[in-house]
Write a protein that holds these residues in place. Sequence first.
Motif, PDB file in Angstrom:
ATOM      1  N   LYS A   1       0.845  -1.187   0.000  1.00 31.29           N
ATOM      2  CA  LYS A   1       0.000   0.000   0.000  1.00 31.29           C
ATOM      3  C   LYS A   1       0.887   1.245   0.000  1.00 31.29           C
ATOM      4  CE  LYS A   1      -4.479  -1.284   1.862  1.00 31.29           C
ATOM      5  NZ  LYS A   1      -5.193  -0.534   0.828  1.00 31.29           N
ATOM      6  N   THR A   2       0.627   2.124  -0.955  1.00 30.42           N
ATOM      7  CA  THR A   2       1.358   3.386  -1.047  1.00 30.42           C
ATOM      8  C   THR A   2       0.351   4.530  -1.160  1.00 30.42           C
ATOM      9  OG1 THR A   2       1.494   3.600  -3.466  1.00 30.42           O
ATOM     10  CG2 THR A   2       3.076   2.108  -2.398  1.00 30.42           C
ATOM     11  N   ASP A   3       0.833   5.752  -1.075  1.00 35.21           N
ATOM     12  CA  ASP A   3      -0.043   6.915  -1.231  1.00 35.21           C
ATOM     13  C   ASP A   3      -0.642   6.972  -2.625  1.00 35.21           C
ATOM     14  OD1 ASP A   3       0.484   7.698   1.358  1.00 35.21           O
ATOM     15  OD2 ASP A   3       2.079   9.094   0.792  1.00 35.21           O
ATOM     16  N   ALA A   4       0.045   6.416  -3.602  1.00 33.86           N
ATOM     17  CA  ALA A   4      -0.440   6.462  -4.983  1.00 33.86           C
ATOM     18  C   ALA A   4      -1.421   5.347  -5.304  1.00 33.86           C
ATOM     19  CB  ALA A   4       0.743   6.400  -5.953  1.00 33.86           C
ATOM     20  N   GLY A   5      -1.441   4.281  -4.498  1.00 34.39           N
ATOM     21  CA  GLY A   5      -2.352   3.174  -4.768  1.00 34.39           C
ATOM     22  C   GLY A   5      -1.809   1.854  -4.263  1.00 34.39           C
TER      23      GLY A   5
ATOM     24  N   ALA B   1      -0.013  -5.848 -10.152  1.00 35.18           N
ATOM     25  CA  ALA B   1      -1.425  -5.489 -10.250  1.00 35.18           C
ATOM     26  C   ALA B   1      -1.639  -4.202  -9.471  1.00 35.18           C
ATOM     27  CB  ALA B   1      -2.305  -6.606  -9.703  1.00 35.18           C
ATOM     28  N   VAL B   2      -2.297  -3.225 -10.094  1.00 31.10           N
ATOM     29  CA  VAL B   2      -2.428  -1.898  -9.512  1.00 31.10           C
ATOM     30  C   VAL B   2      -3.907  -1.583  -9.318  1.00 31.10           C
ATOM     31  CG1 VAL B   2      -1.923   0.547  -9.836  1.00 31.10           C
ATOM     32  CG2 VAL B   2      -0.290  -1.169 -10.627  1.00 31.10           C
ATOM     33  N   ALA B   3      -4.249  -0.984  -8.175  1.00 30.70           N
ATOM     34  CA  ALA B   3      -5.647  -0.681  -7.881  1.00 30.70           C
ATOM     35  C   ALA B   3      -5.740   0.550  -6.995  1.00 30.70           C
ATOM     36  CB  ALA B   3      -6.320  -1.868  -7.191  1.00 30.70           C
ATOM     37  N   SER B   4      -6.721   1.396  -7.280  1.00 35.88           N
ATOM     38  CA  SER B   4      -6.971   2.565  -6.436  1.00 35.88           C
ATOM     39  C   SER B   4      -7.630   2.163  -5.129  1.00 35.88           C
ATOM     40  CB  SER B   4      -7.864   3.576  -7.177  1.00 35.88           C
ATOM     41  OG  SER B   4      -7.229   4.074  -8.323  1.00 35.88           O
ATOM     42  N   SER B   5      -8.558   1.203  -5.196  1.00 31.98           N
ATOM     43  CA  SER B   5      -9.274   0.757  -4.001  1.00 31.98           C
ATOM     44  C   SER B   5      -8.999  -0.713  -3.766  1.00 31.98           C
ATOM     45  CB  SER B   5     -10.783   0.981  -4.166  1.00 31.98           C
ATOM     46  OG  SER B   5     -11.317   0.098  -5.132  1.00 31.98           O
TER      47      SER B   5
END
Length: 674
Positions: free
Chosen positions: A194-198, A270-274
Amino acid sequence: MNKNFYSACLVALLMLLGTPTGNAKTLQVVSPDSHIKVSITVNDDVTYAVDYHGKPLLAPSRIDLLTRQTPSFTQSAVVKNIARREIDRVLSPEVKVKSQSIRDHFNELSVSFESGKHITFRVFNDGLAYRFSTDVDERLVVTGELAEFNFAGQAQVYFAEEESFYSHNERSYTVTPASEISDSQLGSLPGLVKTDAGNVLLTETALRDYAGMWLSGTGNNALKGTFPRLPTKTEMGAPPWEDRNQPVTERADYIAETTGSRDFPWRILAVASSDSDLLTNQLSYQLAEPSKIADTSWIKPGKVAWDWYNANNIHGVDFKAGLNTETYKYYIDFAADYGIEYVILDEGWYPLGDLMGSVDGFDVPEIIAYAKQKGVGIILWATWLTLYEQFEEAMDRFASLGAVGIKPDFFQRDDQEMVNFYWKIAEAAAERNLLVDFHGAYKPAGLRRTYPNVITREGVKGLEWNKWSDESTPEHNTTLPFIRMVAGPMDYTPGAMSNAVGPAAFEAVTYNGKDENHKDFAIRFNRPMSQTTRVHQMAMFTVFESPLQMMADSPTRYREESESAGFIAKVPTVWDETIPLHGKIGDYVAVARRAGDNWFVGAMNDEHPRTLPLSLDFLPEGRFDIVIFQDGINADRWAEDYKVIEKNVDRSTVLDMTLAPGGGYTARIVPHND
């Protein structure tokens, strides 16, 4: 859009000949929706950086493939050409884990060197991946692989820490700052950051003829890949585990020896906002090698009546329960009565160490013949080591007995040698029309697409851990869908009918000076219970993905709890559509899934009570009948307490659902017949 082939394939090639080393070149490739931007710099080394929604997600991170022939993949190399393409197609999975179709839309950048080596990046709307390829005549000895993940902002890692490469990969996830994970710590994939960007989930696919990737720290805000080297010496396990355990005592100085013309595994981010967006990510499947099985019509998903978890504890019968023919006919009768497709014969059906032998009082041919009469298939368990030693004759025996599948167990390794044995089992099983459920296994890494008869696998801390520990908690259960399940199906083996409020959920009290926090849940090996409510266990059949889904408790308990068991039996194991409803990793998860015209909803909660709205706006127009199993008002005190609600609803209906500590709800929604 044509489901069977490309609906669109836009290809553009950019040829850059003779780009000299030392002349740094930065290339960019973006996702189709432009939200993910990957910047690749080719110089004496290759680095890549990632921006997500305009924010830096990954700082420049080096990648390299090191071989005995060429210490560095890219150093002193000359770029021959750079190729770009966009692909937009629809994949139709042979086994519909999340959905009946998958949109496979990506932009690709490939860099080729004059040495016959290549690096390819693919960028999707929900992540990115890269892989190495080689096209050389000689065999390669891969001495190492450099895979850096340097995070641009402060990173919190859901880290599945391991003691060594010799592992069942059944771990809890601990949340740790990346900067506090040292290079001596080892974690198995998948891992979530988990990062600030996603969110970034790290895993791999198309793992073939190579060692699996693991993670370690750097002491900085970063992770790196690490790999088990090829074993050169093993020892036999101590009795009574000599038929299954084979710890590695010495290893070579390389991780793989392989053909010089090949593609290497994909490294996935794999990248996700939520958190909820992770529930529908299918990159592990999309990037895997296509199926090698021409006719997959014999591959039948379904549920399994399982024996080992409940220790064959049936009662109310006039025969001695145990490892005998009568007991398994009882399992078969239960499966037939409830429409359950399979029964497993776990440990004990053969004399350990000899898959060709027989056990007194255990007539396997008679059991399989009886099951066929009842329309039930039999799956046979085996230790991997005995299977390895008796491979061809054992595989032939499984088929000649009339089994429909096998469950090899206790692998505990994913070095190149063991990865190749997985592929050998999958291919040989496919030739004999046998399903495969790998246990004691590493995470899914593409084999399930190439051989769809590999229908599920373990590699997860599942329900059985309640038999000897208190680590299979509601928080753990609500973490798995966002990490382990993203890699592929997981044989968690749900369905406990003996339920208790676990230590973390029960309100701590002191009685006569003693902490009574454990007063409800008890660790019991032969009569295990869950640390959740009844409905939490029932919801797992919708939330947890496994096309071969175990019903872990005793058939007697299911018959005693026929209302719960009857609902579970009607939940499909494969899905035409998946819609996330709510999700916060480690806290709660709710999904709606469609099979044909019917919808199912599952929600699972951590140790804290909460209310979640259930909006039915995912339904089409029309009237529907809903049956809901919800935590009872006293479920926080008596975890088996539940209530059933039946209503007529439509897509405008919104229900407030109360979830007890360790609780949940589950529902079946069918079109209303006037």
